[in-house]
Enzyme design. Structure first.
Site, PDB file in Angstrom:
ATOM      1  N   ASP A  23       0.833  -1.201   0.000  1.00 46.70           N
ATOM      2  CA  ASP A  23       0.000   0.000   0.000  1.00 46.70           C
ATOM      3  C   ASP A  23       0.876   1.263   0.000  1.00 46.70           C
ATOM      4  O   ASP A  23       2.057   1.225   0.376  1.00 46.70           O
ATOM      5  CB  ASP A  23      -0.883  -0.030   1.262  1.00 46.70           C
ATOM      6  CG  ASP A  23      -2.199   0.706   1.076  1.00 46.70           C
ATOM      7  OD1 ASP A  23      -2.311   1.468   0.108  1.00 46.70           O
ATOM      8  OD2 ASP A  23      -3.103   0.521   1.917  1.00 46.70           O
TER       9      ASP A  23
ATOM     10  N   ASP B 241     -10.464   2.029  -3.856  1.00 44.89           N
ATOM     11  CA  ASP B 241     -11.072   1.721  -2.559  1.00 44.89           C
ATOM     12  C   ASP B 241     -12.584   1.725  -2.670  1.00 44.89           C
ATOM     13  O   ASP B 241     -13.280   1.268  -1.768  1.00 44.89           O
ATOM     14  CB  ASP B 241     -10.658   2.774  -1.519  1.00 44.89           C
ATOM     15  CG  ASP B 241      -9.344   2.416  -0.857  1.00 44.89           C
ATOM     16  OD1 ASP B 241      -8.792   1.351  -1.173  1.00 44.89           O
ATOM     17  OD2 ASP B 241      -8.867   3.205  -0.019  1.00 44.89           O
TER      18      ASP B 241
HETATM   19  C1  DGJ Z   1      -5.855   1.891   1.787  1.00 47.07           C
HETATM   20  C2  DGJ Z   1      -6.174   0.674   0.987  1.00 47.07           C
HETATM   21  O1  DGJ Z   1      -6.587   1.003  -0.283  1.00 47.07           O
HETATM   22  C3  DGJ Z   1      -7.220  -0.138   1.738  1.00 47.07           C
HETATM   23  O2  DGJ Z   1      -7.626  -1.227   0.963  1.00 47.07           O
HETATM   24  C4  DGJ Z   1      -6.633  -0.564   3.050  1.00 47.07           C
HETATM   25  O3  DGJ Z   1      -5.582  -1.458   2.826  1.00 47.07           O
HETATM   26  C5  DGJ Z   1      -6.175   0.633   3.842  1.00 47.07           C
HETATM   27  N1  DGJ Z   1      -5.320   1.503   3.068  1.00 47.07           N
HETATM   28  C6  DGJ Z   1      -5.460   0.215   5.085  1.00 47.07           C
HETATM   29  O4  DGJ Z   1      -4.918   1.257   5.773  1.00 47.07           O
END
Ligand code: DGJ
Length: 706
Positions: free
Chosen positions: A454, A523
């Site tokens: 991430d 997301d």
């Molecule tokens: C952002 C990501 O896109 C989410 O799927 C998740 O992993 C969060 N960060 C976790 O902090």
């Protein structure tokens, strides 16, 4: 191309394949006032209107240059002349940048050399073509053959001059939770420029530009380009006073410069240029095929990706051993193949404000560590994945106390926080080693076979505290550091599936695709928004490179409630997973999920390795439709999403081209049989069922010919 006046490297044509070329389109030139003409005898030959392969500054071409070099006393004049060319077999292997892979397919590279005798600088332009693809890969390198250090202040990967003919431009824009939104517009005189100075390719304007005229998804000429790079970039389109168009793509010239010492060479990222006369679907097809054959690591090309359950939207940071054990039990009962433990598993990480960088397992949440859970999953036949955000550091960590100098920041200003976190200085080899070591240890000690990588903020303070290179090199050096790290990790652990993520599609580009075969593209898992996000991203990215999850309703990002079938169809149109509480389900819900997983697994090969076409665009109306078919056109799945129920629409109609027009197709589960030509040209009428956000799935099977 043509060499004019034994000096200028001139562009003549890029488009449909020709059987021969003898300069039929070479324009006549005319002397114009204000047009600088180096040869007094030929005032009509002016760089002002020559279509250059590599325009540079101060030669009488007053459009945007693709290369600019500063010499002593800030002098930015250069005079490059054509020097020669060679054609070599294969595609260039760039040592520190992601690049088109030279797999079994044959590739050839044309290298054209230009030289500036005064500055003693050599420029090489690379053009690689591939036997089975219409794509051209371009890049530029600059070599300092002189004795003085020079500063490269602009280095683009490709520049293309053509005539304006009423084309329109297509780019994408977006933000967190709303990536890859279509932007198609008329071209105006002047400069149109998109790009990123965010330290990542970013969803704001991803590196993509297409020129098209009278084209739609199915027909018409489309010239499109993208960049194999994940950092700051720019893409520009200039329409000049003579109705010439200049297209450019490369490193962002406002945030990039590079000191080139005597004997050194600077290599640009590669640009990928695709021409199609089969509309935007044709353009996407050539990108998909090319990235599958020449960019994604061959080991992952046809490898089935696991159907996974991710813990994030189930409990966010509130994870613990008992819960993950239960998740493993439920996952195995329902037919999932991998469990992913998302954020929250390390050093008191109970919110986004803490702990990044202190990657020790949280002893309260996981008193026995992670390994027993991985083993428990393995016993149940499941893989196990773990989340990391390796490039970041939280302000209150042990890591920052031990290594305050590892933070990306200048000495003078307090660095700006983003999601309460700071960024590690990836140009620092010690930081690179720390990240490689931390992840290697986790992979080996825990035994995980999946890592979600991430990156939840962009770069605001691009400075290294080490101060051993000029600050204007920072953005590119950060990327070189990142590429070095992920190259080391993916080469050492080729069996581990790395998923790219930057709050979804914050760094969704084909540079990352070289290392990480799939990306969590957004997301936003909402059943309406995902239609646009996935349609937009599919202009560039093959389906195998995108992931999508079925999540709960009301949706956590939009609060919208969309039926399960629609959410399932959207996620099933990517690398599919779930991201919701699957522990507390009633029997009917369990059965529904079991069925969905079973169907998806049976269709996975077709979805991942088949061909994907957009039939109806969510950017144009109430409907969105997609087609998946195998190369032999023997089977097909069509999804038709109809968002708002309209009483006027008695029935819906979807035309289904791209099948064998002479073949007969049965709609699976019915006795309806239609020819491919009928489906393509008459279309298939569908019932307009009541209720919003509905989906219809049509599965087609080609009948044996008698
Ligand atoms: C952002 C990501 O896109 C989410 O799927 C998740 O992993 C969060 N960060 C976790 O902090």
């Amino acid at each position: 191309m043509e060499i004019v006046e034994e000096t200028y490297l001139i562009h003549r044509y890029w488009g449909k394949k020709l059987t021969s070329y003898h300069f039929s389109n070479r324009p006549t030139l005319k002397k114009r006032t204000f047009a600088a003409a180096p040869n007094n005898e030929k005032p009509e030959i002016s760089p002002e209107f020559l279509p250059f392969e590599l325009p540079f500054a101060h030669q009488g071409d007053f459009r945007s240059p693709a290369l600019q070099i500063e010499q002593k006393n800030c002098e930015t004049i250069t005079r490059f002349s054509y020097q020669g060319y060679e054609i070599v077999d294969g595609a260039p292997e760039l040592t520190d940048l992601p690049h088109a892979r030279n797999t079994e397919e044959q590739a050839q590279t044309l290298i054209v050399y230009l030289f500036d005798e005064i500055a003693q600088i050599e420029v090489a332009l690379y053009y690689t073509i591939f036997a089975e693809s219409s794509v051209i890969v371009r890049s530029t390198s600059v070599k300092n053959a002189g004795s003085e250090t020079v500063k490269v202040t602009k280095l683009l990967s490709a520049s293309l001059d053509t005539r304006y003919d009423g084309q329109v431009s297509t780019t994408f824009y977006g933000t967190h939770q709303k990536e890859f939104q279509l932007n198609r517009q008329e071209i105006q005189h002047g400069m149109f420029k998109i790009g990123s100075s965010r330290g990542a390719s970013s969803p704001q304007y991803p590196p993509y530009l297409a020129l098209s005229k009278d084209a739609n998804e199915f027909q018409g000429e489309v010239h499109a380009m993208t960049l194999i790079y994940s950092g700051n970039h720019e893409t520009a389109l200039e329409l000049d006073q003579y109705n010439h168009l200049r297209l450019q793509i490369g490193l962002n010239s406002e945030t990039f410069a590079w000191q080139l010492h005597s004997g050194e060479t600077l290599q640009s990222p590669q640009a990928v240029l695709s021409y199609s006369d089969l509309g935007f679907n044709g353009s996407s097809q050539s990108f998909h095929q090319f990235f599958t054959d020449h960019l994604i690591h061959p080991a992952w090309k046809n490898k089935a990706r696991p159907v996974l359950i991710n813990s994030w939207e189930m409990t966010y940071y509130d994870v613990n051993e008992a819960l993950i054990k239960q998740l493993i039990d439920s996952a195995s009962e329902l037919g999932f193949e991998t469990v992913v433990l998302d954020d929250g598993w390390y050093s008191k990480r109970n919110s986004s404000k803490t702990s990044l960088g202190d990657w020790a397992v949280d002893g309260e949440k996981f008193p026995n560590g992670i390994k027993p859970l991985v083993e428990y999953a393995k016993e149940k036949g499941l893989g196990f994945g773990i989340w990391f955000e390796p490039e970041m550091i939280s302000p209150n960590t042990k890591l920052i106390q031990q290594h305050p100098d590892w933070v990306m920041r200048s000495a003078n200003y307090e660095p700006i926080l983003g999601r309460s976190q700071l960024v590690l200085d990836l140009t620092n080899p010690d930081v690179q080693q720390f990240i490689i070591h931390t992840l290697s240890q986790a992979i080996e000690d825990f035994g995980v076979n999946y890592v979600k990588w991430d990156m939840n903020r962009h770069l605001t303070d691009p400075f290294s505290q080490r101060g051993d290179f000029p600050a204007f090199e920072y953005g590119h050096r950060y990327m070189l550091g990142l590429y070095r790290i992920i190259d080391a990790l993916t080469s050492t652990y080729p069996e581990v599936l790395f998923e790219n993520c930057s709050s979804g599609g914050g760094r969704l580009d084909v540079g990352m695709l070289y290392y990480f075969p799939q990306t969590w593209i957004s997301d936003n898992t909402d059943g309406l928004d995902r239609q646009e996000i996935q349609s937009g991203a599919s202009n560039l990215f093959p389906i195998s490179s995108m992931t999508g999850h079925v999540s709960d309703v009301p949706n956590h990002q939009t609060n919208r409630t969309v039926p399960f079938e629609t959410r399932a169809a959207l996620a099933s149109s990517t690398n599919m997973g779930y991201e919701m509480d699957i522990i507390h389900l009633n029997e009917a819900e369990k059965e529904m999920i079991r069925q969905h997983l079973q169907t998806y697994k049976a269709e996975r090969e077709l979805i991942m390795q088949g061909q994907f076409y957009r039939l109806l665009s969510p950017f144009e109306g109430n409907l969105c439709a997609w087609l998946f078919t195998d190369k032999a056109q023997e089977q097909a799945i069509v999804y038709v999403f109809r968002n708002r129920y309209q009483v006027f629409d008695l029935s819906l109609l979807v035309k289904i081209p791209y099948l064998d027009e002479d073949g007969m197709y049965q709609i699976v589960g019915t006795d309806q049989v239609y020819s491919g030509s009928e489906l393509a040209h008459c279309g298939l009428a569908l019932d307009n069922k009541k209720g919003d956000f509905a989906v219809q799935k049509i599965t087609l099977k080609k009948m044996e010919s008698e």
